[in-house]
Design a protein around this motif. Structure first.
Motif, PDB file in Angstrom:
ATOM      1  N   LEU A 103       0.833  -1.192   0.000  1.00  0.00           N
ATOM      2  CA  LEU A 103       0.000   0.000   0.000  1.00  0.00           C
ATOM      3  C   LEU A 103       0.875   1.253   0.000  1.00  0.00           C
ATOM      4  O   LEU A 103       0.581   2.233  -0.694  1.00  0.00           O
ATOM      5  CB  LEU A 103      -0.927   0.011   1.218  1.00  0.00           C
ATOM      6  CG  LEU A 103      -1.786   1.278   1.383  1.00  0.00           C
ATOM      7  CD1 LEU A 103      -2.675   1.503   0.171  1.00  0.00           C
ATOM      8  CD2 LEU A 103      -2.620   1.184   2.657  1.00  0.00           C
ATOM      9  N   GLN A 104       1.945   1.236   0.770  1.00  0.00           N
ATOM     10  CA  GLN A 104       2.858   2.376   0.790  1.00  0.00           C
ATOM     11  C   GLN A 104       3.371   2.671  -0.614  1.00  0.00           C
ATOM     12  O   GLN A 104       3.389   3.833  -1.052  1.00  0.00           O
ATOM     13  CB  GLN A 104       4.018   2.100   1.739  1.00  0.00           C
ATOM     14  CG  GLN A 104       4.990   3.266   1.886  1.00  0.00           C
ATOM     15  CD  GLN A 104       6.172   2.924   2.783  1.00  0.00           C
ATOM     16  OE1 GLN A 104       6.633   1.779   2.792  1.00  0.00           O
ATOM     17  NE2 GLN A 104       6.662   3.895   3.532  1.00  0.00           N
ATOM     18  N   GLN A 105       3.783   1.637  -1.332  1.00  0.00           N
ATOM     19  CA  GLN A 105       4.277   1.819  -2.695  1.00  0.00           C
ATOM     20  C   GLN A 105       3.185   2.366  -3.604  1.00  0.00           C
ATOM     21  O   GLN A 105       3.434   3.227  -4.452  1.00  0.00           O
ATOM     22  CB  GLN A 105       4.802   0.492  -3.248  1.00  0.00           C
ATOM     23  CG  GLN A 105       6.092   0.011  -2.594  1.00  0.00           C
ATOM     24  CD  GLN A 105       6.601  -1.279  -3.216  1.00  0.00           C
ATOM     25  OE1 GLN A 105       5.827  -2.092  -3.714  1.00  0.00           O
ATOM     26  NE2 GLN A 105       7.906  -1.476  -3.192  1.00  0.00           N
ATOM     27  N   GLU A 106       1.976   1.867  -3.433  1.00  0.00           N
ATOM     28  CA  GLU A 106       0.853   2.315  -4.261  1.00  0.00           C
ATOM     29  C   GLU A 106       0.548   3.791  -4.011  1.00  0.00           C
ATOM     30  O   GLU A 106       0.274   4.551  -4.945  1.00  0.00           O
ATOM     31  CB  GLU A 106      -0.384   1.465  -3.967  1.00  0.00           C
ATOM     32  CG  GLU A 106      -1.620   1.834  -4.768  1.00  0.00           C
ATOM     33  CD  GLU A 106      -1.471   1.589  -6.253  1.00  0.00           C
ATOM     34  OE1 GLU A 106      -2.214   2.223  -7.034  1.00  0.00           O
ATOM     35  OE2 GLU A 106      -0.622   0.764  -6.647  1.00  0.00           O
ATOM     36  N   LEU A 107       0.606   4.207  -2.755  1.00  0.00           N
ATOM     37  CA  LEU A 107       0.339   5.607  -2.420  1.00  0.00           C
ATOM     38  C   LEU A 107       1.420   6.520  -2.984  1.00  0.00           C
ATOM     39  O   LEU A 107       1.123   7.633  -3.440  1.00  0.00           O
ATOM     40  CB  LEU A 107       0.231   5.778  -0.903  1.00  0.00           C
ATOM     41  CG  LEU A 107      -0.967   5.085  -0.246  1.00  0.00           C
ATOM     42  CD1 LEU A 107      -0.927   5.271   1.264  1.00  0.00           C
ATOM     43  CD2 LEU A 107      -2.285   5.607  -0.811  1.00  0.00           C
TER      44      LEU A 107
END
Length: 206
Positions: A67-71
């Protein structure tokens, strides 16, 4: 704390964790929204207010690190405080290098959690303020005519009106008019203020 209008988004697949952390954060005046998965959070519309993510690392589907990468890819600037019962040093280093504010081992001490969330929201408030200021400066520069922008850049290089007139091949009275107009549009009263604004903007001399 409390932070007016701030929202903490709790993302954890454990309902008991979501409930306990939501209760704690609400007790100090924070707004809270909870999600059982990263995908659920991504599909949710977020208010344009300061806040942060309180994010579990290991979840079904998208992990917290995913999720961090996606954000980051979506240019979502919410600070992240990670929580994990299974974290290790490489995992925490990866999260911090990617921009996380903190990486907390479960079970998390209440005060430690509140301090980390407070730090994250403080950082987000400052970042939003800086971004708003930068956007305003760019809008003011964009409002200048091409000639006013030329005069702006020469003023910030330290040239006096007579030198600017010579450089641009225009009369001294015309330089004074352009200079007065650009100072009004930029909303400054001194060359020092003007230089600081241009430096912040990152706009280069044409």
């Amino acid at each position: 704390m409390p932070f007016r209008n701030a929202i903490v988004y709790i993302i954890d697949d454990d309902q008991s964790v979501r409930t306990a952390k939501a209760r704690l954060l609400k007790s100090v005046g924070l707004g809270v929204q909870t999600f059982g998965s990263a995908r659920e959070f991504l599909d949710h519309d977020r208010a344009d207010v300061p806040g942060c993510l309180l994010l579990d690392v290991r979840m079904p589907g998208l992990s917290g690190l995913d999720l961090q990468q996606e954000l980051v890819a979506r240019k979502v600037d919410l600070p992240i405080v990670f929580m994990s019962a299974h974290g290790d040093i490489p995992m925490s280093v990866r999260a911090i290098k990617a921009g996380a504010v903190d990486f907390l081992p479960k079970p998390v001490d209440d005060q430690v959690l509140l301090d980390a969330v407070g730090q994250a929201i403080d950082a987000h408030v400052l970042e939003r303020r800086a971004n708003a200021e930068l956007s305003d400066i760019h809008a003011r520069i964009e409002s200048l005519t091409p000639r006013e922008r030329e005069v702006l850049m020469l003023v910030t290089e330290g040239l006096i009106n007579k030198q600017i007139a010579s450089r641009l091949g225009i009369s001294l009275p015309t330089v004074k008019i352009h200079r007065r107009h650009l100072m009004e549009k930029m909303g400054v009263a001194s060359v020092a203020e003007l230089v600081r604004m241009v430096e912040k903007s990152g706009v280069s001399t044409p």
